[in-house]
Design a protein around this motif. Sequence first.
Motif, short mmCIF file in Angstrom:
data_model
loop_
_atom_site.label_atom_id
_atom_site.label_comp_id
_atom_site.label_asym_id
_atom_site.label_seq_id
_atom_site.Cartn_x
_atom_site.Cartn_y
_atom_site.Cartn_z
N GLU A 76 23.55 -14.10 13.63
CA GLU A 76 24.26 -13.84 12.26
C GLU A 76 23.57 -12.84 11.65
O GLU A 76 22.31 -12.84 11.86
CB GLU A 76 24.50 -15.19 11.75
N VAL A 78 27.34 -11.93 12.51
CA VAL A 78 27.95 -11.85 13.84
C VAL A 78 28.44 -10.20 14.07
O VAL A 78 28.64 -9.51 12.97
CB VAL A 78 29.32 -12.78 13.77
N ASP A 80 31.19 -7.18 15.60
CA ASP A 80 32.66 -7.21 15.34
C ASP A 80 33.14 -7.86 16.58
O ASP A 80 34.33 -8.77 16.52
CB ASP A 80 33.09 -5.89 15.49
N ARG A 83 33.43 -11.54 15.71
CA ARG A 83 34.28 -11.80 14.77
C ARG A 83 35.70 -11.96 15.14
O ARG A 83 36.49 -12.80 15.09
CB ARG A 83 34.14 -10.78 13.66
N TRP A 84 35.92 -11.02 16.20
CA TRP A 84 37.43 -10.90 16.93
C TRP A 84 37.47 -12.40 17.75
O TRP A 84 38.36 -12.80 17.74
CB TRP A 84 37.45 -9.76 17.95
N HIS A 86 36.10 -14.98 17.38
CA HIS A 86 36.48 -16.29 16.54
C HIS A 86 37.71 -16.47 15.99
O HIS A 86 38.51 -17.33 16.28
CB HIS A 86 35.56 -16.16 15.19
N GLN A 87 38.38 -15.28 15.84
CA GLN A 87 39.99 -15.17 15.56
C GLN A 87 40.93 -15.53 16.78
O GLN A 87 41.67 -16.22 16.53
CB GLN A 87 40.48 -13.79 14.82
N ILE A 170 32.34 -17.67 9.63
CA ILE A 170 31.72 -16.44 10.06
C ILE A 170 30.84 -15.67 8.97
O ILE A 170 31.41 -15.73 8.04
CB ILE A 170 32.86 -15.54 10.65
N LYS A 171 29.85 -15.28 9.50
CA LYS A 171 28.88 -14.81 8.59
C LYS A 171 28.62 -13.37 9.14
O LYS A 171 28.69 -13.00 10.06
CB LYS A 171 27.60 -15.44 8.39
#
Length: 171
Positions: A76, A78, A80, A83-84, A86-87, A170-171
Amino acid sequence: MSSIPEFGELLAGTERSAVHLETRDTYFSNPRFEAWRRGLRVDWTDRASWWRPFHQDIADAVARGVSVRRARVVSEPVSDYIRWEHQQTRANLEAGEVVRWLPRPLAVDLLLPANDFWIFDGRLMRVHHFSGDGEWVGKELCGDEGAVQACSAAFELIWQRAIEHDEYEIK
């Protein structure tokens, strides 16, 4: 390495559990990640656009009573890619996986395996190899009882500390 069964075949032979550990902050690029980076988002109402054979393999295993868990150890803030991911995890959840996230500061006293892996029924491990920049290098199967037990124990420690997907911010 071509004699190693594909993931779907290994999962189809699984009776009780499959666990997956991911420890990298970036993986090889793919068209879906690149589309996300350009601003395109998944239309979750159009299942055919995001459901993959992998998801069906997971759903079939879960329907047979196999527990499928994934733990991701992340830095962290995180990347990209994370981040993707996680989505995109919604697809894993809809297939029946249970996913947790462990920020690295919460893992400082844990001994983490050096490679990502899947463990099937606590007896067979598929180890994934990546280059330093996240490109896929290959896979191997490991049936060594000591190695599988050590990685299973590490996974369980990670799992105990990790944060449920729906609770991880997400951080």
